[in-house]
Scaffold this motif. Structure first.
Motif, PDB file in Angstrom:
ATOM      1  N   ARG A   1       0.803  -1.207   0.000  1.00 41.14           N
ATOM      2  CA  ARG A   1       0.000   0.000   0.000  1.00 41.14           C
ATOM      3  C   ARG A   1       0.836   1.257   0.000  1.00 41.14           C
ATOM      4  O   ARG A   1       0.306   2.335   0.153  1.00 41.14           O
ATOM      5  CB  ARG A   1      -0.922   0.013   1.210  1.00 41.14           C
TER       6      ARG A   1
ATOM      7  N   MET B   1      -5.600  -8.538  -6.737  1.00 44.83           N
ATOM      8  CA  MET B   1      -6.612  -8.369  -5.697  1.00 44.83           C
ATOM      9  C   MET B   1      -6.461  -9.407  -4.603  1.00 44.83           C
ATOM     10  O   MET B   1      -7.236  -9.432  -3.661  1.00 44.83           O
ATOM     11  CB  MET B   1      -8.009  -8.477  -6.293  1.00 44.83           C
TER      12      MET B   1
ATOM     13  N   GLN C   1      -9.880 -13.316  -3.535  1.00 50.03           N
ATOM     14  CA  GLN C   1     -10.753 -12.649  -4.489  1.00 50.03           C
ATOM     15  C   GLN C   1     -10.659 -13.283  -5.861  1.00 50.03           C
ATOM     16  O   GLN C   1     -11.651 -13.491  -6.542  1.00 50.03           O
ATOM     17  CB  GLN C   1     -10.365 -11.171  -4.608  1.00 50.03           C
TER      18      GLN C   1
ATOM     19  N   VAL D   1      -9.865 -16.295  -6.732  1.00 50.22           N
ATOM     20  CA  VAL D   1     -10.553 -17.579  -6.816  1.00 50.22           C
ATOM     21  C   VAL D   1     -12.064 -17.369  -6.816  1.00 50.22           C
ATOM     22  O   VAL D   1     -12.795 -17.991  -7.567  1.00 50.22           O
ATOM     23  CB  VAL D   1     -10.134 -18.495  -5.657  1.00 50.22           C
ATOM     24  N   SER D   2     -12.514 -16.427  -5.966  1.00 49.73           N
ATOM     25  CA  SER D   2     -13.954 -16.177  -5.919  1.00 49.73           C
ATOM     26  C   SER D   2     -14.494 -15.765  -7.279  1.00 49.73           C
ATOM     27  O   SER D   2     -15.639 -15.997  -7.593  1.00 49.73           O
ATOM     28  CB  SER D   2     -14.253 -15.067  -4.924  1.00 49.73           C
ATOM     29  N   LEU D   3     -13.649 -15.115  -8.047  1.00 51.64           N
ATOM     30  CA  LEU D   3     -14.107 -14.670  -9.358  1.00 51.64           C
ATOM     31  C   LEU D   3     -13.795 -15.698 -10.435  1.00 51.64           C
ATOM     32  O   LEU D   3     -13.892 -15.407 -11.619  1.00 51.64           O
ATOM     33  CB  LEU D   3     -13.493 -13.322  -9.699  1.00 51.64           C
ATOM     34  N   GLY D   4     -13.361 -16.861 -10.021  1.00 50.72           N
ATOM     35  CA  GLY D   4     -13.240 -17.932 -10.990  1.00 50.72           C
ATOM     36  C   GLY D   4     -11.884 -18.069 -11.654  1.00 50.72           C
ATOM     37  O   GLY D   4     -11.769 -18.675 -12.702  1.00 50.72           O
TER      38      GLY D   4
ATOM     39  N   LYS E   1     -12.983 -21.675   0.550  1.00 51.26           N
ATOM     40  CA  LYS E   1     -11.648 -21.200   0.896  1.00 51.26           C
ATOM     41  C   LYS E   1     -10.918 -22.241   1.717  1.00 51.26           C
ATOM     42  O   LYS E   1      -9.707 -22.320   1.714  1.00 51.26           O
ATOM     43  CB  LYS E   1     -11.719 -19.886   1.686  1.00 51.26           C
TER      44      LYS E   1
ATOM     45  N   ILE F   1     -13.928 -24.407 -10.793  1.00 53.49           N
ATOM     46  CA  ILE F   1     -13.679 -23.069 -10.251  1.00 53.49           C
ATOM     47  C   ILE F   1     -14.582 -22.038 -10.915  1.00 53.49           C
ATOM     48  O   ILE F   1     -15.249 -21.239 -10.262  1.00 53.49           O
ATOM     49  CB  ILE F   1     -12.200 -22.668 -10.449  1.00 53.49           C
TER      50      ILE F   1
ATOM     51  N   ALA G   1     -17.730 -19.932  -9.426  1.00 50.20           N
ATOM     52  CA  ALA G   1     -17.712 -18.469  -9.402  1.00 50.20           C
ATOM     53  C   ALA G   1     -18.964 -17.902 -10.059  1.00 50.20           C
ATOM     54  O   ALA G   1     -19.410 -16.809  -9.739  1.00 50.20           O
ATOM     55  CB  ALA G   1     -16.469 -17.953 -10.100  1.00 50.20           C
TER      56      ALA G   1
ATOM     57  N   TYR H   1     -18.554 -14.216  -3.277  1.00 46.14           N
ATOM     58  CA  TYR H   1     -18.139 -14.194  -1.884  1.00 46.14           C
ATOM     59  C   TYR H   1     -17.440 -12.886  -1.573  1.00 46.14           C
ATOM     60  O   TYR H   1     -16.572 -12.436  -2.324  1.00 46.14           O
ATOM     61  CB  TYR H   1     -17.214 -15.384  -1.632  1.00 46.14           C
ATOM     62  N   LEU H   2     -17.817 -12.275  -0.473  1.00 43.63           N
ATOM     63  CA  LEU H   2     -17.147 -11.046  -0.046  1.00 43.63           C
ATOM     64  C   LEU H   2     -16.445 -11.319   1.274  1.00 43.63           C
ATOM     65  O   LEU H   2     -17.102 -11.539   2.288  1.00 43.63           O
ATOM     66  CB  LEU H   2     -18.175  -9.930   0.130  1.00 43.63           C
ATOM     67  N   PRO H   3     -15.109 -11.345   1.257  1.00 44.29           N
ATOM     68  CA  PRO H   3     -14.402 -11.612   2.511  1.00 44.29           C
ATOM     69  C   PRO H   3     -14.514 -10.425   3.462  1.00 44.29           C
ATOM     70  O   PRO H   3     -14.962  -9.347   3.083  1.00 44.29           O
ATOM     71  CB  PRO H   3     -12.961 -11.839   2.066  1.00 44.29           C
TER      72      PRO H   3
ATOM     73  N   PRO I   1     -11.514  -7.359   2.230  1.00 44.55           N
ATOM     74  CA  PRO I   1     -10.962  -7.600   0.891  1.00 44.55           C
ATOM     75  C   PRO I   1      -9.796  -6.649   0.627  1.00 44.55           C
ATOM     76  O   PRO I   1      -9.809  -5.514   1.074  1.00 44.55           O
ATOM     77  CB  PRO I   1     -12.140  -7.299  -0.033  1.00 44.55           C
ATOM     78  N   THR I   2      -8.770  -7.173  -0.072  1.00 42.93           N
ATOM     79  CA  THR I   2      -7.636  -6.334  -0.433  1.00 42.93           C
ATOM     80  C   THR I   2      -8.106  -5.280  -1.430  1.00 42.93           C
ATOM     81  O   THR I   2      -8.688  -5.612  -2.459  1.00 42.93           O
ATOM     82  CB  THR I   2      -6.552  -7.182  -1.117  1.00 42.93           C
TER      83      THR I   2
ATOM     84  N   PHE J   1     -14.671  -6.467 -12.905  1.00 47.08           N
ATOM     85  CA  PHE J   1     -14.113  -7.794 -12.666  1.00 47.08           C
ATOM     86  C   PHE J   1     -15.168  -8.800 -12.246  1.00 47.08           C
ATOM     87  O   PHE J   1     -14.939 -10.004 -12.274  1.00 47.08           O
ATOM     88  CB  PHE J   1     -13.001  -7.731 -11.625  1.00 47.08           C
ATOM     89  N   GLY J   2     -16.335  -8.295 -11.862  1.00 45.15           N
ATOM     90  CA  GLY J   2     -17.423  -9.216 -11.558  1.00 45.15           C
ATOM     91  C   GLY J   2     -17.797 -10.057 -12.773  1.00 45.15           C
ATOM     92  O   GLY J   2     -18.341 -11.150 -12.638  1.00 45.15           O
TER      93      GLY J   2
ATOM     94  N   PRO K   1     -15.945 -14.295 -14.243  1.00 42.71           N
ATOM     95  CA  PRO K   1     -16.346 -15.709 -14.357  1.00 42.71           C
ATOM     96  C   PRO K   1     -17.059 -16.005 -15.668  1.00 42.71           C
ATOM     97  O   PRO K   1     -17.093 -17.153 -16.117  1.00 42.71           O
ATOM     98  CB  PRO K   1     -17.305 -15.911 -13.182  1.00 42.71           C
TER      99      PRO K   1
ATOM    100  N   TRP L   1     -17.830  -3.156  -3.478  1.00 41.61           N
ATOM    101  CA  TRP L   1     -17.615  -4.608  -3.475  1.00 41.61           C
ATOM    102  C   TRP L   1     -18.918  -5.338  -3.767  1.00 41.61           C
ATOM    103  O   TRP L   1     -18.946  -6.313  -4.499  1.00 41.61           O
ATOM    104  CB  TRP L   1     -17.067  -5.061  -2.119  1.00 41.61           C
TER     105      TRP L   1
ATOM    106  N   MET M   1     -19.620  -5.311  -7.288  1.00 43.48           N
ATOM    107  CA  MET M   1     -18.848  -6.302  -8.023  1.00 43.48           C
ATOM    108  C   MET M   1     -19.504  -7.674  -7.895  1.00 43.48           C
ATOM    109  O   MET M   1     -19.612  -8.422  -8.864  1.00 43.48           O
ATOM    110  CB  MET M   1     -17.417  -6.357  -7.503  1.00 43.48           C
TER     111      MET M   1
ATOM    112  N   GLN N   1     -21.276 -10.000 -10.814  1.00 44.40           N
ATOM    113  CA  GLN N   1     -20.907 -11.414 -10.985  1.00 44.40           C
ATOM    114  C   GLN N   1     -22.128 -12.249 -11.338  1.00 44.40           C
ATOM    115  O   GLN N   1     -21.993 -13.354 -11.846  1.00 44.40           O
ATOM    116  CB  GLN N   1     -20.262 -11.901  -9.674  1.00 44.40           C
TER     117      GLN N   1
END
Lengths: 308, 666, 258
Positions: free
Chosen positions: B338, B557, B561, B563-566, C53, C73, C77, C82-84, C87-88, C101-102, C105, C150, C153, C157
């Motif tokens: 950051r 990201m 993230q 993986v969540s997006l595939g 995860k 995978i 998706a 999923y929203l952690p 999130p970074t 980016f949504g 998949p 988020w 996004m 998805q």
């Protein structure tokens, strides 16, 4: 970082030159990495290493391009460099542009620059002659190299003169040394490397082959690296308590001082017996002139007396 | 911690003392057998070489090893405490490199009359280096990390400077080289008597300051509120630590990792108070160097094969540090990503800038081919007509310049990939040790297995780089959150490379020059077909990564993230890392392992505002190519007719850039 | 949508710990399910298992017809967003780019975005009310705004299932309400299945249809919101003296610490 040994070479094959045809006008010479053909003997010669530089000058040809001329004057000293030539920078990477500017018709390199052989061949016919680091006795190698270069440049007669001069000089200098030290006194030739390190020249090296030719017994006859010396601490000299030690300059003054005043040096037999001689700069990886210079300097210094 | 420090202290120190005493007895054994031990120790028989040797070489060497180990460990312990950083040490913070440069210059240039001032000169060198490192790191949010990074950069800068300096004093290289490898060999008691009072004074002074040291360890704010003059105390202790280090380095040369590994390990074992930490550092540091040296002496025998102690300690110490610091988990967890991002990115695409960079590259290419300097540094223009001759100066220049440009591009892509996928803006092939591993593989293949062909070596290098990356991924299972481990790894692999090179050089004289020129990174031996091959590989891999710019962006990201997006992140990461390793490997052969372009180009591109993966890649490529082009021109012309190694010049440019950048941030 | 049977989870390594055991539950489709419990009760762990995860769980989980682990995978998706918890935040991306980016998949690494993708992105941004800062950097937004980005996004998805890990933890009450209200609305309008880890009892009572309460890694209670907002239930779940008051003229109850 042993650039001090740049003219030492890692060649595999021995030098093998022979004119293929005496009848044709063009003469072809085979060398370590290929062959070159000349219609007339080349005259504009570029040299990338000091042993070859000295040999070419000895044959009476002024090289048009020379590498590391400043260090040459300090480490090789003789024969003098010509007044005019192109400085082509370092021996391990001679400057191609400068080399091209010098417009050579022959480039002499040692096996060390093998990787640049093709590039150099594009500039001018290139001959690879390795005189060191091939496990051959150095004196024989440089005799052969001198003959080879003489053959290519058409200076065979001059080469024979030099070879005769070498024999005469070595015989004379050998006699001078024996006159002072007696016939059985063995000599170990060393270079001082650092505060704790020395090189002791062994059987294939120029100093030892020259001494052998002078009929002077050599002290160190053991294992050596490719350059013909053994490297180690001062304990390497322990077996030579009763022998004579000759160290070759140049050495940084403080380093020489520290070595020569260290107890480990002073307490060894050769130092206590006052059998240490200082030899002015002479190139221990040089050509026939260096061989003669070494013999002369050794004899002169031994006549002049021990160091300090 | 299962064992209490008190027990550890007794067990560990007893073991070390026992071993050290045993090694001394082993040395004395022959004299004990013929009952001349007393003589050998104190009054050698001048006619007996074994006694002379023991008294004037073995004995001072043993004392020296103990003193140096003890001094370095104490200095390292003090420095680690002050910076609250387990990776800090005299060698990692640039002190060693500073002293090396100062001493090299002094040895070669200084007239004999200045000899008494050598100490002051080297001390200044060490302090200046440390000061620069400190200035870069201080005031940053992530000072722990930056300290080490700045140390690496300064190390590299000074080392490049030393190398360039040495290139022009080649004939003295041997002595400097042995010194650089850390040689404990002794010819008498002079060095010991020179070093002993300095060390004793320095160490006593450091011990006198243990209480302030403990206070400093609490952090500046706490220390300040406890009424400690933080600035002065820190300066005083650092000066003492650097003084001890410089004295040792000027006496015996670079001895790596003792000053890092010993105090770090002790702290890991639970020695948190300065007093016990430093006392144990003294004891364990001294004994361990003594033991290492004893073991090495058994291998070195007469006959010339020398295994420099300093190089060997790095070889032993580096992996050790990785293991111990991983176990210790003393590294703060943190995400470094950051900080290097300007908060006010403009969203506008940087087409203009890209076009300018491209134009600069083209113009620069033309200029660098046509313009050169002669021996008097006058500008020479090559006639255009030369362009049309086949074998010409222009051809030579083009070959080398293109090689440099291609390598700049390859390293830039490699660095961008590692930074993006590794999720770490300070990673690069150089920093993570991938480049070093590549060079290491090549050197071992060349020296010990006799490989000669450049293509073979390139392949072997690539395999080495990929293995290093895999090991790296294995070590830092969660690669993304471990910038420290990356640095650590790079530090260690680079140190190992350094030692292996030094050891290889002392052994295989015949290939030494080639090794050196490779490590320095020269384009001199490059041939056009090689350039084309490297360019082809670079182009293909760059194209593939450009096509994959969307997942590449996604990877930044974080794994969850992605993986969540595939996105199958592990496979993707592996593929990208492979590409990065291959690119690093092919360029290492041409420009050496430490050019720093792989770090600098992506970094600079990001700062210039190339935000998204595709633009970032292209921006980095253009910047990397430009930098290498300039470096190549300088290498060819700066000291005409001498040809400098391009890699070294690029490293100089890169490190200087980072220093300026850091200075401006302050 | 998710059917869990005897699900357990242990950490690996020397100090292995059982974090979850014997969880059997069915999360209803097109409903808002909340997972609650005190700190360390294993709620996030359970959500992460659902989000795949953590893969070393024991027991059996089915998502729809297939076992959870059997989905590819990309397939997963497309079904689950999923929203952690934290999130970074990519520092260099704009809001629109991040929301975009949504669509990953659906379009993968190389596929071109089609008009339908842009429509979905726009709609997601409209639904979450973030059109106004579409061209700002995500990193420059406040916590509440970021959370909405988020969410956008996740909406882009286009997955029928949302898994949210404490989506409101860092927000003030107003924003908490906004976000959950939005999620609840989406559930009703698009028919999403939402499973969220939530802290705030009243928000759970207000928005959730189905509640699973965990305690020390085991199921402690499950049921609907009305039964959840009972003093007895809450006391059992949180092991604290909690009372509940019904707000007059509404079906809302609020809790208080007794």
């Amino acid at each position: 970082m042993r650039r001090s040994f740049l003219i030492a070479i890692f060649a595999i094959c021995a030098v093998a030159f022979h004119p293929l045809s005496a009848l044709a006008q063009a003469t072809t010479y085979t060398h370590e990495m290929g062959s070159v053909t000349f219609e007339t003997p080349p005259t504009r010669i570029a040299v990338t290493n000091w042993s070859l530089t000295e040999t070419v000058i000895a044959l009476g040809i002024n090289p048009v391009a020379i590498a590391d001329p400043d260090d040459y004057r300090q480490w090789v000293v003789k024969p003098d460099l010509p007044a005019n030539f192109v400085n082509i920078g370092q021996r391990q990477s001679p400057n191609m542009e400068a080399l091209r500017d010098a417009k050579p018709d022959l480039i002499l390199i040692s096996g060390e620059l093998a990787a640049a052989y093709e590039a150099l061949s594009e500039i001018a016919p290139t001959i690879v002659i390795s005189t060191y680091n091939n496990n051959q006795p150095a004196l024989d190698s440089i005799r052969k190299a001198t003959r080879t270069i003489a053959a290519v440049t058409g200076r065979e007669q001059r080469a024979e003169e030099i070879l005769k001069q070498v024999d005469a000089t070595l015989a004379l200098d050998g006699a001078r040394i024996r006159a002072v030290l007696g016939p059985d006194q063995r000599i170990a030739v060393i270079r001082i490397n650092s505060d704790a390190q020395i090189n002791v020249f062994g059987p294939p090296s120029l100093p030892n082959t020259v001494m052998a030719a002078m009929n002077i017994p050599t002290a160190y006859n053991g294992e050596t690296t490719g350059w013909g010396f053994a490297r180690g601490g001062l304990e390497l000299l322990a077996p030579f308590a009763k022998d004579t030690i000759a160290f070759i300059e140049p050495t940084p003054a403080p380093v020489r001082q520290r070595i020569l005043t260290s107890p480990l040096w002073k307490m060894q037999g050769f130092a206590r017996n006052n059998r240490v001689y200082q030899i002015p700069p002479v190139w221990t990886y040089g050509g026939l002139y260096s061989a003669m210079r070494f013999a002369d300097l050794l004899a002169t210094q031994i006549e002049n007396g021990p160091y300090r | 911690m299962i064992m209490r420090p008190a027990h550890v202290t007794i067990v560990v120190s007893a073991l070390f003392i026992l071993l050290a005493v045993a090694s001394i007895f082993a040395d004395l054994l022959p004299f004990l057998q013929n009952s001349t031990a007393w003589q050998a120790l104190f009054k050698p028989d001048e006619t007996r070489f074994d006694q002379i040797f023991f008294h004037f070489s073995t004995l001072p060497r043993t004392v020296m090893a103990f003193m140096c180990g003890a001094g370095l460990a104490v200095a390292g312990g003090a420095i680690q405490t002050i910076f609250r950083n387990p990776l800090a040490s005299p060698t990692t913070l640039g002190v060693g490199a500073g002293v090396e440069l100062a001493l090299t210059i002094f040895l070669v240039m200084a007239p004999a009359s200045l000899a008494p001032y050598q100490d002051i000169f080297t001390l200044t060198g060490g302090m200046v280096a440390l000061g620069v490192v400190y200035l870069i790191a201080s005031g940053r949010s992530n000072a722990t990390l930056w300290l080490i990074l700045a140390g690496m950069i300064v190390n590299l800068l000074l080392h490049s400077a030393t190398q360039i300096f040495m290139l022009f004093h080649q004939q003295y290289l041997d002595s400097i080289f042995m010194w650089g490898a850390g040689d404990l060999a002794q010819n008498g008691w002079d060095s010991t008597f020179y070093l002993a009072p300095r060390l004793v004074l320095g160490i006593i002074a450091i011990f006198a300051l243990v209480r302030p040291l403990d206070i400093l360890a609490l952090g500046d704010d706490t220390a300040n509120s406890l009424g400690a003059p933080v600035k002065w105390l820190r300066l005083a202790i650092l000066t003492l630590a650097v003084f001890v280090t410089t004295s040792i380095i000027s006496a015996v040369g670079m001895i790596g990792f003792i000053g890092l590994a010993v105090p770090a390990t002790l702290r890991f074992l639970g020695f948190n108070r300065s007093k016990s930490l430093l006392a144990m550092s003294l004891l364990i540091g001294g004994c361990s160097l003594l033991l290492i040296d004893y073991v090495l002496r058994q291998f070195s025998g007469t006959g010339g094969d020398i295994f420099p102690t300093g190089a060997a300690t790095a070889l032993i110490g580096a992996p050790f540090v990785i293991v111990i610091l991983r176990k210790a988990r003393i590294m703060p967890d943190g995400n470094a990503n950051r900080q290097d991002h300007p908060a006010d990115y403009s969203l506008a695409p940087k087409h203009m800038l890209m076009a300018v960079l491209f134009a600069v590259l083209l113009m620069g290419l033309a200029l660098s081919l046509m313009v050169s300097l002669n021996e008097q540094s006058q500008v020479i223009f090559t006639p255009i007509s030369d362009l049309f001759t086949l074998n010409s100066t222009l051809g030579d220049r083009a070959q080398r310049t293109l090689a440099a440009i291609v390598c700049g591009a390859a390293l830039a892509v490699s660095g961008t990939l590692i930074q993006r996928v590794g999720h770490n803006p300070m990673a690069s092939p150089e920093i993570t040790g991938v480049s070093s591993a590549t060079a290491l593989a090549m050197i071992i293949a060349m020296v010990y297995f006799g490989f000669e062909g450049r293509t073979d070596l390139m392949m072997i290098g690539a395999i080495g780089g990929i293995i290093a990356l895999l090991v790296l991924l294995g070590l830092c299972r969660n690669f993304t959150h471990a910038p420290h481990y990356l640095l650590l790894n790079g530090l260690a692999i680079t140190a190992i490379l350094g030692s292996v090179v030094r050891i290889a050089l002392t052994h295989s004289g015949t290939k030494a020059t080639m090794l050196i020129s490779w490590l320095a990174g020269t384009t001199y031996f490059t041939r056009m077909d090689e350039v084309i091959a490297v360019a082809f590989i670079t182009a293909v891999l760059t194209l593939l990564t450009l096509l994959a710019r969307r997942p590449l962006e996604l990877a930044s990201m974080g794994a969850d993230q992605a993986v969540s997006l595939g996105l199958g992140i592990s496979l993707f990461r592996l593929a990208m890392m492979m590409a990065a390793a291959i690119l690093a490997a092919v360029s290492t052969l041409l420009v050496g392992p430490l050019s720093f372009v792989g770090l600098m180009a992506p970094h600079l591109a990001r700062i210039a505002g190339f935000r998204l993966a595709g633009a970032h890649l292209i921006g980095a490529i253009l910047i990397g190519a430009n930098v290498m082009m300039v470096a190549e021109w300088l290498a060819r012309n700066m000291l005409y007719p001498q040809q400098l190694p391009t890699g070294l010049i690029a490293a100089l440019i890169g490190t200087a850039y980072f220093l300026i950048l850091s200075a401006r941030r302050q | 949508m998710f059917d869990l049977k005897d699900v357990g989870f242990r950490t690996e390594g020397k100090a292995a710990k059982t974090l979850l055991s014997d969880i059997s539950v069915s999360f209803p489709t097109q409903a808002f399910s909340a997972i609650v419990g005190h700190n360390g009760s294993g709620k996030s762990t359970l959500l992460k298992i659902l989000a795949r995860k953590y893969r070393q769980f024991s027991g059996d989980i089915h998502m729809g017809e297939k076992a959870l682990t059997d989905h590819s995978i990309r397939d997963f998706a497309r079904k689950v967003a999923y929203l952690p918890q934290n999130p970074t935040v990519p520092p260099h991306l704009s809001v629109r780019e991040l929301v975009g980016f949504g669509r990953y998949p659906w379009r993968g690494a190389f596929g071109r975005y089609r008009p339908v993708d842009f429509e979905k992105i726009d709609r997601a941004m409209t639904l979450t009310h973030i059109e106004n800062f579409a061209d700002r950097l995500v990193a420059s937004l406040s916590g509440g705004e970021r959370q909405r980005v988020w969410l956008a996004m996740l909406l882009a998805q286009d997955a029928p299932i949302l898994l949210l890990d404490e989506p409101t933890s860092a927000l003030d009450v107003g924003h908490q309400r906004d976000i959950l209200h939005l999620v609840s609305d989406l559930k009703n309008t698009i028919g999403l299945t939402v499973i969220a880890v939530l802290h705030d009892i009243d928000m759970v009572g207000r928005f959730a249809d189905h509640i699973l309460a965990l305690r020390h890694g085991q199921t402690c209670w499950q049921g609907d919101a009305r039964n959840f907002m009972q003093a007895g239930t809450l006391q059992k779940i949180y092991d604290a003296d909690i009372g509940v008051i019904a707000v007059p003229q509404s079906n809302i109850s609020i809790s208080y610490i007794a």
